[in-house]
Scaffold this motif. Structure first.
Motif, PDB file in Angstrom:
ATOM      1  N   UNK A 177      40.510  39.749  36.178  1.00 21.45           N
ATOM      2  CA  UNK A 177      41.268  40.493  35.444  1.00 21.45           C
ATOM      3  C   UNK A 177      40.692  40.949  34.165  1.00 21.45           C
ATOM      4  N   UNK A 178      39.997  39.726  33.536  1.00 25.53           N
ATOM      5  CA  UNK A 178      39.224  40.004  32.122  1.00 25.53           C
ATOM      6  C   UNK A 178      37.928  40.834  32.260  1.00 25.53           C
ATOM      7  N   UNK A 179      37.698  41.110  33.681  1.00 28.02           N
ATOM      8  CA  UNK A 179      36.332  41.945  33.874  1.00 28.02           C
ATOM      9  C   UNK A 179      35.321  41.044  33.973  1.00 28.02           C
ATOM     10  N   UNK A 180      35.339  39.786  34.387  1.00 27.28           N
ATOM     11  CA  UNK A 180      34.252  38.924  34.956  1.00 27.28           C
ATOM     12  C   UNK A 180      34.011  39.032  36.103  1.00 27.28           C
ATOM     13  N   UNK A 181      32.650  39.457  36.456  1.00 20.89           N
ATOM     14  CA  UNK A 181      32.101  39.695  37.818  1.00 20.89           C
ATOM     15  C   UNK A 181      31.851  38.317  38.499  1.00 20.89           C
ATOM     16  N   UNK A 182      32.946  37.704  38.836  1.00 21.22           N
ATOM     17  CA  UNK A 182      32.543  36.107  39.230  1.00 21.22           C
ATOM     18  C   UNK A 182      32.056  35.994  40.628  1.00 21.22           C
ATOM     19  N   UNK A 183      31.134  34.894  40.734  1.00 18.16           N
ATOM     20  CA  UNK A 183      30.712  34.669  42.180  1.00 18.16           C
ATOM     21  C   UNK A 183      31.182  33.293  42.657  1.00 18.16           C
ATOM     22  N   UNK A 184      31.641  32.748  41.711  1.00 19.53           N
ATOM     23  CA  UNK A 184      32.140  31.363  42.126  1.00 19.53           C
ATOM     24  C   UNK A 184      33.394  31.386  43.385  1.00 19.53           C
ATOM     25  N   UNK A 185      33.663  30.640  44.199  1.00 19.58           N
ATOM     26  CA  UNK A 185      34.761  30.661  45.089  1.00 19.58           C
ATOM     27  C   UNK A 185      35.800  29.586  44.898  1.00 19.58           C
ATOM     28  N   UNK A 186      37.090  30.032  45.375  1.00 21.11           N
ATOM     29  CA  UNK A 186      37.994  28.749  45.044  1.00 21.11           C
ATOM     30  C   UNK A 186      37.677  27.179  45.618  1.00 21.11           C
ATOM     31  N   UNK A 187      37.081  27.249  46.729  1.00 18.04           N
ATOM     32  CA  UNK A 187      36.317  26.061  47.329  1.00 18.04           C
ATOM     33  C   UNK A 187      35.312  25.402  46.137  1.00 18.04           C
ATOM     34  N   UNK A 188      34.586  26.159  45.598  1.00 16.33           N
ATOM     35  CA  UNK A 188      33.809  25.388  44.458  1.00 16.33           C
ATOM     36  C   UNK A 188      34.383  24.890  43.532  1.00 16.33           C
ATOM     37  N   UNK A 189      35.279  25.439  42.927  1.00 16.51           N
ATOM     38  CA  UNK A 189      35.999  24.704  41.683  1.00 16.51           C
ATOM     39  C   UNK A 189      36.913  23.546  42.421  1.00 16.51           C
ATOM     40  N   UNK A 190      37.502  23.836  43.453  1.00 15.93           N
ATOM     41  CA  UNK A 190      38.237  22.591  43.781  1.00 15.93           C
ATOM     42  C   UNK A 190      37.362  21.437  44.449  1.00 15.93           C
ATOM     43  N   UNK A 191      36.090  21.737  44.835  1.00 14.40           N
ATOM     44  CA  UNK A 191      35.035  20.597  45.136  1.00 14.40           C
ATOM     45  C   UNK A 191      34.428  20.294  43.941  1.00 14.40           C
ATOM     46  N   UNK A 192      34.685  20.734  42.877  1.00 11.68           N
ATOM     47  CA  UNK A 192      33.696  20.359  41.621  1.00 11.68           C
ATOM     48  C   UNK A 192      32.380  20.427  41.706  1.00 11.68           C
ATOM     49  N   UNK A 193      32.080  21.671  42.121  1.00 14.09           N
ATOM     50  CA  UNK A 193      30.476  22.072  42.319  1.00 14.09           C
ATOM     51  C   UNK A 193      30.118  22.295  40.771  1.00 14.09           C
ATOM     52  N   UNK A 194      29.333  21.430  40.214  1.00 12.79           N
ATOM     53  CA  UNK A 194      28.939  21.359  38.832  1.00 12.79           C
ATOM     54  C   UNK A 194      27.954  22.636  38.543  1.00 12.79           C
ATOM     55  N   UNK A 195      27.041  22.859  39.445  1.00 14.56           N
ATOM     56  CA  UNK A 195      26.340  23.991  39.256  1.00 14.56           C
ATOM     57  C   UNK A 195      26.912  25.459  39.188  1.00 14.56           C
ATOM     58  N   UNK A 196      27.804  25.749  40.110  1.00 17.91           N
ATOM     59  CA  UNK A 196      28.575  26.971  40.258  1.00 17.91           C
ATOM     60  C   UNK A 196      29.617  26.879  39.093  1.00 17.91           C
ATOM     61  N   UNK A 240      42.708  27.608  42.248  1.00 17.24           N
ATOM     62  CA  UNK A 240      41.362  27.825  41.959  1.00 17.24           C
ATOM     63  C   UNK A 240      41.190  29.217  42.096  1.00 17.24           C
ATOM     64  N   UNK A 241      41.872  29.885  43.008  1.00 17.52           N
ATOM     65  CA  UNK A 241      42.023  31.334  43.490  1.00 17.52           C
ATOM     66  C   UNK A 241      42.612  32.062  42.353  1.00 17.52           C
ATOM     67  N   UNK A 242      43.764  31.742  41.792  1.00 12.40           N
ATOM     68  CA  UNK A 242      44.456  32.138  40.640  1.00 12.40           C
ATOM     69  C   UNK A 242      43.588  32.213  39.416  1.00 12.40           C
ATOM     70  N   UNK A 243      42.765  31.176  39.119  1.00 15.29           N
ATOM     71  CA  UNK A 243      41.863  31.110  38.214  1.00 15.29           C
ATOM     72  C   UNK A 243      40.970  32.253  38.204  1.00 15.29           C
ATOM     73  N   UNK A 244      40.438  32.559  39.470  1.00 12.91           N
ATOM     74  CA  UNK A 244      39.189  33.351  39.842  1.00 12.91           C
ATOM     75  C   UNK A 244      39.825  34.748  39.539  1.00 12.91           C
ATOM     76  N   UNK A 245      41.111  34.996  39.930  1.00 12.62           N
ATOM     77  CA  UNK A 245      41.904  36.270  39.718  1.00 12.62           C
ATOM     78  C   UNK A 245      41.944  36.652  38.474  1.00 12.62           C
ATOM     79  N   UNK A 246      42.400  35.633  37.576  1.00 10.52           N
ATOM     80  CA  UNK A 246      42.511  35.901  36.072  1.00 10.52           C
ATOM     81  C   UNK A 246      41.026  36.336  35.502  1.00 10.52           C
ATOM     82  N   UNK A 247      40.246  35.504  35.793  1.00 10.43           N
ATOM     83  CA  UNK A 247      38.781  35.977  35.336  1.00 10.43           C
ATOM     84  C   UNK A 247      38.507  37.343  35.327  1.00 10.43           C
TER      85      UNK A 247
END
Length: 652
Positions: A353-372, A344-351
């Motif tokens: 790199x594309x210029x996306x100002x992400x606010x999601x955390x690796x834990x949120x992806x790994x936990x399947x947080x639907x809202x985030x 998940x951390x790699x996914x966020x790093x890639x995003x």
């Protein structure tokens, strides 16, 4: 580790400074073996309940805020006693290390009134859910929304100095409690919704000024489709976490999803399934469009999987990896890590790199947080939709049946849609007024909210699929409209199902008018007739009593176009709300627009729920002007009742 050193101070404005917020609280060395890591995390969260500004200490003001939210009014002497009970260095504050020494003392059998307050505060954020179950607010959402605010508003001239907030503290709640950050986010969600000239922006606002800002935030949020029910400025002023997080998410969701439509992205026609009509795509909510978009790119990448939700299907980051690599192969290499959070951390790093100002955390992806995850996918779409279509391909589709005839109709469609969404009708949120009403059932829900109990639900076809069933529902809606004395000559259910725009807009206007007048009538003098003449007479009288000379003869009076009369009316209700130096003579078109924008925000600032646009005022759209003035009368009556109630309490 050693105790946390005092954080640096940074200037905020003339004569004011604030503490730079620590990223974490450090446990004193002598206590390192006393608690497990999970216990330390729990205590850190409890400490954060009090440490609203995130400076690593609890002062009497912060302690008083928590106690007030617990329903306790404590004297200044008692607050000082509670602090002194734990304050080892006698600086009149409780630092993190002192807090942990208190916890150690309790574990060893000691007693502390302050510790009892902490235990009660740990239950502060419990809310009741279905079946009486209790749960706390989402720490993940608090962190994510704080990061989003930090990303979006860091350069804002009015709130930028407060940022960045430490997402690991409770700072976001205190910082949102004066309304400024909420209003700024609303303007990001829908440009120019709030006229910043109407905001109280100076340092150290008093309760009245904060309340004005919060009134403006709540009513502006309703105007962009947020569902804010049973929440007042007083609730947000108390920095109640559940309420603030709920409102923040609605605003952020609108900010991220509102542009995801065929109007803004005609290339979305690429997402049509084989044999599917354009109409079907138009009816899809943004969430469904995003899933289709995600799967379109997975198919383009020859990826074997598809996503059906924003939770479990994204937990292993496999689908994210394929999506990002398809969108930007050079910036987003395939994810290679093995552990879920590392992937998940790699996914966020890639995003990023594309210029996306992400606010999601690796834990949120790994936990399947639907809202985030929904928010993250929307950010990816808005940053790089990756859809390419030629003009020749677009010309193959007929958009004409779905276009409105003029800009005025387009504004009306949006106003009515936002009004309906603000009513918070269960299982109803309109994304496309005409498409979402064409089955008749949604319209019946609105009618029942405007006139409770009028719909006999056993007669309604729920979630109808056949046209026959939809027309039955729409015919029933027309019958009920006639019972409510609506003007529905030569209107049938088939017109609603066929999305006859003029007729649907007419029905919606009559529903909105009835709702507005009924709210006013419920507060007005018993037996008083509420019609256009009565509303105009009240407005003229109210302005005259304030010493102003402007008058209107009807809601079509062309003098309304300059906005001055409406500002006079707002000022008559609450003179403190307006800075008259900002009011223009209204002789030029720019002056008129400036006054119209200011009048709308001032009306919301004094508590009126307004769904009018500046163009409605400058073009003197009589229907919308009527709702504006009627809403002000309603709010004037509310304020008078509050004043009378306050006077009675004072006498008591």
């Amino acid at each position: 580790p050693s105790p946390a050193t005092p954080p640096r101070r940074r200037k905020v404005g003339p004569g004011r400074s604030t503490m730079a917020m620590p990223r974490r609280y450090t446990l004193p060395t002598e206590l390192a073996t006393e608690f497990t890591p999970d216990e330390v995390n729990e205590f850190r969260n409890q400490f954060g309940l009090f440490d609203a500004n995130g400076d690593g200490s609890i002062d009497t003001h912060e302690l008083e805020t928590v106690l007030r939210n617990l329903g306790e009014n404590v004297s200044a002497n008692r607050l000082n006693e509670l602090i002194a009970e734990v304050d080892r260095d006698e600086n009149h504050k409780v630092e993190w290390n002192e807090f942990m020494y208190m916890m150690k003392n309790i574990r060893e059998g000691g007693h502390s009134a302050m510790a009892q307050v902490v235990k009660k505060a740990a239950k502060l954020l419990l809310v009741e859910g279905a079946g009486g179950a209790q749960h706390t607010f989402s720490e993940e959402e608090k962190i994510a929304f704080t990061e989003h605010i930090n990303n979006c508003l860091s350069n804002d001239p009015h709130v930028g100095a407060r940022l960045p907030m430490d997402p690991n503290t409770m700072a976001v709640f205190e910082n949102c409690s004066d309304g400024l950050i909420l209003c700024k986010l609303i303007n990001l969600a829908e440009h120019d919704t709030v006229d910043v000239r109407a905001l109280n922006t100076r340092a150290n606002l008093n309760v009245y000024q904060k309340t004005e800002n919060l009134n403006l935030a709540i009513n502006a949020a309703k105007s962009i489709g947020c569902q804010v029910t049973n929440v007042g400025a007083g609730d947000l002023l108390e920095a109640r976490p559940i309420l603030i997080l709920g409102l923040l998410w609605q605003i952020i969701r609108i900010q991220l999803l509102s542009s995801i439509s065929l109007k803004n992205f005609p290339e979305l026609v690429l997402l049509l399934n084989e044999g599917e009509e354009l109409e079907a795509l138009l009816k899809l909510p943004p969430e469904e469009i995003l899933l289709r978009w995600f799967n379109y790119h997975l198919a383009q990448a020859n990826h074997p999987r598809r996503v059906t939700n924003f939770g479990n299907d994204l937990k292993d980051s496999d689908n994210y990896s394929a999506l990002l690599h398809q969108l930007s192969p050079s910036q987003c290499p395939p994810v290679t890590a093995e552990a879920p959070r590392d992937r998940a951390a790699q996914v966020i790093a890639n995003a990023r790199a594309m210029g996306v100002a992400t606010f999601i955390q690796p834990k949120d992806i790994a936990d399947g947080n639907r809202k985030l995850n929904l928010g993250f996918v929307a950010q990816l779409f808005n940053s790089n939709p990756g859809l390419s279509i030629t003009q020749e391909q677009l010309e193959e589709y007929d958009f004409a049946p779905f276009e409105l005839d003029d800009a005025g109709d387009s504004r009306e469609e949006r106003v009515f849609r936002m009004w309906v969404n603000s009513l918070a009708i269960p299982d109803l949120y309109l994304n496309d007024l005409f498409g979402d009403l064409d089955d008749g059932e949604a319209l019946l829900k609105i009618i029942d909210r405007v006139s409770p109990g009028i719909v006999m639900w056993r007669k309604v076809n729920h979630a109808p699929r056949s046209r026959f069933k939809k027309v039955e529902n729409a015919n029933y809606a027309v019958v009920l409209g006639k019972q409510l004395h609506f003007s529905l000559v030569n209107v049938g259910g088939v017109d609603i199902c066929d999305r006859n725009k003029k007729l649907v807009l007419s029905i919606m206007w009559q529903l909105m008018r009835k709702h507005t007048v009924d709210m006013l009538a419920a507060l007005a003098t018993d037996g008083q007739t509420i019609d256009d003449a009565a509303i105009i007479a009240w407005a003229n009288s109210r302005v005259q009593r304030s010493g102003k000379v402007n008058r209107i003869s009807s809601f079509k009076d062309r003098s309304i176009a300059n906005g001055v009369f409406l500002l006079d009316l707002c000022g008559a209700i609450e003179p403190r709300a307006i800075n008259w130096e900002l009011v223009q003579p209204g002789e030029t078109e720019d002056d008129k627009t400036s006054n119209a924008k200011y009048a709308i925000s001032i009306a919301r600032k004094i508590g009126a729920c307004i769904f009018v646009t500046p163009e409605d005022i400058t073009e003197v759209k009589s229907k919308m002007i009527m709702t504006f003035v009627a809403s002000l009368w309603t709010q004037d009556l509310v304020l008078q009742r509050q004043g009378a109630s306050g006077a009675q309490e004072s006498k008591a």
